[in-house]
Structure formats: structure tokens, C-alpha cells
Design a protein around this motif. Sequence first.
Motif, PDB file in Angstrom:
ATOM      1  N   ILE A 183     -32.926  -8.790  10.330  1.00 46.27           N
ATOM      2  CA  ILE A 183     -31.870  -9.230   9.422  1.00 46.27           C
ATOM      3  C   ILE A 183     -31.869 -10.749   9.276  1.00 46.27           C
ATOM      4  N   THR A 184     -31.911 -11.465  10.394  1.00 54.33           N
ATOM      5  CA  THR A 184     -31.899 -12.929  10.315  1.00 54.33           C
ATOM      6  C   THR A 184     -33.221 -13.449   9.744  1.00 54.33           C
ATOM      7  N   PHE A 185     -34.305 -12.750   9.992  1.00 51.99           N
ATOM      8  CA  PHE A 185     -35.623 -13.103   9.457  1.00 51.99           C
ATOM      9  C   PHE A 185     -35.608 -13.063   7.929  1.00 51.99           C
ATOM     10  N   ILE A 186     -35.129 -11.955   7.380  1.00 55.06           N
ATOM     11  CA  ILE A 186     -35.057 -11.808   5.917  1.00 55.06           C
ATOM     12  C   ILE A 186     -34.029 -12.768   5.329  1.00 55.06           C
ATOM     13  N   ASP A 187     -32.865 -12.849   5.967  1.00 62.15           N
ATOM     14  CA  ASP A 187     -31.785 -13.682   5.440  1.00 62.15           C
ATOM     15  C   ASP A 187     -32.164 -15.161   5.417  1.00 62.15           C
ATOM     16  N   SER A 188     -32.917 -15.607   6.408  1.00 70.36           N
ATOM     17  CA  SER A 188     -33.237 -17.024   6.530  1.00 70.36           C
ATOM     18  C   SER A 188     -34.458 -17.445   5.713  1.00 70.36           C
ATOM     19  N   PHE A 189     -35.423 -16.549   5.524  1.00 72.05           N
ATOM     20  CA  PHE A 189     -36.711 -17.003   4.997  1.00 72.05           C
ATOM     21  C   PHE A 189     -37.168 -16.316   3.720  1.00 72.05           C
ATOM     22  N   LEU A 190     -36.489 -15.284   3.273  1.00 73.07           N
ATOM     23  CA  LEU A 190     -36.852 -14.690   1.985  1.00 73.07           C
ATOM     24  C   LEU A 190     -36.436 -15.642   0.871  1.00 73.07           C
ATOM     25  N   THR A 191     -37.348 -15.965  -0.047  1.00 71.32           N
ATOM     26  CA  THR A 191     -37.077 -16.926  -1.115  1.00 71.32           C
ATOM     27  C   THR A 191     -37.335 -16.295  -2.475  1.00 71.32           C
ATOM     28  N   PRO A 192     -36.748 -16.863  -3.542  1.00 72.47           N
ATOM     29  CA  PRO A 192     -37.040 -16.354  -4.898  1.00 72.47           C
ATOM     30  C   PRO A 192     -38.528 -16.443  -5.230  1.00 72.47           C
ATOM     31  N   GLU A 193     -39.186 -17.516  -4.790  1.00 76.23           N
ATOM     32  CA  GLU A 193     -40.618 -17.660  -5.060  1.00 76.23           C
ATOM     33  C   GLU A 193     -41.424 -16.543  -4.389  1.00 76.23           C
ATOM     34  N   PHE A 194     -41.031 -16.177  -3.175  1.00 81.16           N
ATOM     35  CA  PHE A 194     -41.719 -15.094  -2.459  1.00 81.16           C
ATOM     36  C   PHE A 194     -41.561 -13.774  -3.202  1.00 81.16           C
ATOM     37  N   CYS A 195     -40.352 -13.485  -3.691  1.00 77.35           N
ATOM     38  CA  CYS A 195     -40.109 -12.236  -4.417  1.00 77.35           C
ATOM     39  C   CYS A 195     -40.928 -12.166  -5.702  1.00 77.35           C
ATOM     40  N   VAL A 196     -41.033 -13.301  -6.395  1.00 85.35           N
ATOM     41  CA  VAL A 196     -41.826 -13.328  -7.632  1.00 85.35           C
ATOM     42  C   VAL A 196     -43.308 -13.130  -7.312  1.00 85.35           C
ATOM     43  N   GLU A 197     -43.802 -13.856  -6.309  1.00 82.03           N
ATOM     44  CA  GLU A 197     -45.222 -13.783  -5.971  1.00 82.03           C
ATOM     45  C   GLU A 197     -45.637 -12.377  -5.551  1.00 82.03           C
ATOM     46  N   HIS A 198     -44.763 -11.676  -4.820  1.00 77.94           N
ATOM     47  CA  HIS A 198     -45.115 -10.352  -4.303  1.00 77.94           C
ATOM     48  C   HIS A 198     -44.503  -9.218  -5.124  1.00 77.94           C
TER      49      HIS A 198
END
Length: 518
Positions: A379-394
Motif C-alpha cells: 500500500i505505501t509502495f503504490i501510494d508513494s511511488f506510483l506516478t502519472p508518467e508510470f501509468c501512461v508508460e505502462h
Amino acid sequence: MGTPYDTRLPPDLRDLQQEIEGHARGYGLDFYETIFEVLDAEDLNEVAAYGGFPTRYPHWSFGMSYEQLRKGYDYGLSKIYEMVINNDPCYAYLMRCNHMVDQKLVMAHVYGHCDFFKNNAYFAHTTRKMMDEMANHGSRIRRYSEQHGEDEVESFVDRCMSIDDLIDVHAAAIRRRDDVSRYDFAPAREDDEDLRPTRFKSKDYMDDYINPRAVLKAEEDERRRVKTEATQSFPERPQKDVLLFLIEHAPLKTWQRDVLSIIRDEALYFAPQAQTKIINEGWASYWHSTIMTQKGLHPSEVIDYADHHSGTMAMHGGRLNPYKLGIELLRDIEQRWNTGRFGKEYDDCDDMAKRRAWNKDLGLGRQKIFEVRRIHNDITFIDSFLTPEFCVEHKLFAFAFQEQMGQYVIESRDFQNIKQRLLLSLTNFGKPLIYVVDGNYRNRGELLLRHEHNGVDLRLDLAAEVLQNLQALWSRPVHVQTVAEEKPTLLSYDGSDHSTRTLGDADDPRKDASAKSA
């Protein structure tokens, strides 16, 4: 298991283990001694059915798991490449028929897991001698089966296992309440300040008119009654660890209390693995990829490795692959901290061309991912480090079932929507949050639970089965406050009949302050 055979590593695999272990330690991984055993496919499926503990207590559900794993292997639908146990020393199992490149990959992957088990904060409170603990649990339950009958013990274990997720996963790390000594016989003192009625200032000759004795007496009696009712209800605050509450207060026999304690202990042991599935698998995948591509592969093994690694990382429709999400997010963190793409200056930059070319050459990536491995769960891993750029790239998206089309469709590509959906699926492992509210509900010794509603209704068929099992343990009617079809609802089971009653707005679980829960 079949005919006994030697499960120790043969000389070629023993040399391979020393090589891969040397590479792992060279990269800074820190782990307990790791013992590898080589098993045939059938025996590995059997060990996997027991959760990795062949000495675990017997139960029919483990047989069902074995049949599922065996058929998956026989029909070529699934195959267990690795299994590793959080223990000191760590135990890991290899399948005898794997190719040499697979054995290398598995060993590198295992050392990543072992490093995570030893150093991640959420595993710090787990027992490191669980192989021995499981053997003790198995012996005790087998002894109870001999004393009280196999059917009775198995039936009781069934009930306990059906509610083994009703625990406080942070119970080992957070002190929820003060310990009370059984030898503390000091009588409870009544605080007169709490009972003293409200008096208004007045002259002496007007006091009987402004503060009538009958009114003051009635107020004091009411306060005494409220305080008495409060002391009669328990627990004092809603308690998340339902199993612990049952162990302490349910009218169980001694052997039943011990069995329930065993189920809870094992649930607490396995909880960190569920809390860290994405980051743990991502960390192990990151290191097997790094070790194999930089140190461990011979040129003739590259194609086989690429084929098997890509199969592990493949994404399938309708299912999140924790290996893929974990490794890609760790690589993204490493790249961001190497180039300095973090902090206020970077976040405030609105020039997209400048952001794409941003590179301060800090070289902090490897240090950062070791820090992430140490302190984060999923939960803290996703909450802290998931970014809009990551979602677009993947190409991440949120999906939902559309009734008119009769199929799942892409609902949104909005970053916040994706992130919230992902976090919701990870919170409490995607299962409902249940609290004990009152063990003396309506002053009848009945058990009242509360479902913390987060927008998803309980499945009423499953809730009914859980209530039946809870009632069998509590021996009195059991109730749960929830929300069904947008209405506050009380589900009840009295030992013979189920009932459903709509409550008032004051009983809506969505308005209850869970922050005060124990």
C-alpha cells in the motif's frame, strides 16, 4: 510423499548455489543461510499445498490445493518454479526436472526473497523458527484429534479457518492496549467528578430554587446509569482482532482455545506475505534479472532465460501480475533517483520537454530501492511511488463490468482513479474490515460486529456463512452492522435462523470513527 530419496543438492547444483550466492552478496543482499532441497514435481506440489510446511497439521483443504496444483501441472497449465520459506535458516525448494538455466534463475530469485524476509520492516515481528512452530502445531492438533475425535476437531478447524482473516495484521508491531496483570486486585475507583451533577452559582437563600435537589439527584442517577452501562459493555473501543477477542472471551473448551490460537498465530505469520506481495515479488524479480543478465548467464542460455523471464512477467486479462508491477516500479524508482526526477523542483516544473530531459546524474537509485525494500509494504509502495508518467508508460487503466454490453470495459485512464482502485484492492487484502463493537449486546451476552463500509457491500451469502461459524464459537446470537443497498442494515444469526433488519441513520457504519478502534 512417495519413496524417500535424497533431496540434497547434487554437486553441480551445489556449485551453482555458491556462484549465485556470491553474486547476490556482491550486490549487497543480506540474507540468512539458505538451504535448497530438490524435489520431484509431485512432492513439490504436496509441499506447496501445505503452504511450504510439510510438517503442518492435516486438513482436507490442503488436499484440495494439492489436487488443483497436480492437475495444473499434469495438463501443462501451471508449474511451480520456486518456493521459499521465511525462516532462519531459509528453506527453498527446486523442482528436479527444471533445466539448468531455470535452476539459476530460481536461486537468484530466492536470494532476493530471503533478503526481503530478513530486512523488510513488516517481517521483523514474524517468528524465524516457523518450521519448528508448524511441526508443534501439527503435533498438538493431531493429539486433539486422537483425544476428542477426528470429525469434531476437523469441524472446529473448519470454523476457525473460515474466519482466519479477521485479525489485526499489525497486532505484533503496535501495542493497542495496556497489559493487565492477573495479580492486580486493586478495586476500581469511582471518579466522583464524573458523577457530580451540574450546579449553577447562586446565593445561599436561592440555592434550593436554582439547583433543586430532585433535579440534581436525577442527573446524578442518570450519569451513574450511563457509566454502569459503559462498564458492562466490552471491549471499551471497537477491536479489529476478532480472533483474539474470541480467544479471550468466547466460551470455548481448553483444546478449542488452543486450536483457535494456532490458527491465529499462523494467520499472523502469513499476513506480511500478503501485505508485501507486489514489492516482495518485484524485489526478487529485480535481483534475478540483474544477477542473470549481468553475471550468471552463458551466451547459450540467453534465449531460454528470456523466454522464461518474459513468461513470468506476462500480463493476463483481468488479473494484475505482481511480478511485473513490482519490478517495473522498482526500476522506475531507481531511474528517477539516478536522474534526480523527484522533489519540489522537479514536481513544480511545467515544461514537459525539460522534464523528459531532466538528468542531474545523482546516482542514488540503488540506495533508494534498498531503502524502499526496508520500510514499505504494497500500500505505501503504490501510494508513494506510483506516478502519472508510470501509468501512461505502462498503459494502466481502471476497468468495470458494463451490464448492457455484458463484458468488462475500460472505465478510466485517469491517474487518481487507477491509483485509488489499486489501493482499494490492496487494503486489508481486498477483504472487508470487521470490528468487534460489543460482546454484551443488548445486555444479553450477544456479539455485535461492525463492517467498516468503504463503498463495497458485503456479499450476503458469504456473510451468512461467517455469521454461522462465529455463532458456533460464541454460543450466543451474533450480529453485524453493515450497509446493504445504501441502507444501514443489521445482519443477525441466532443459531437457527438468519434475519436482516434496516437500521436508523445513527447506526450507519459509514459514519463511525474507526480511528478510535483498538
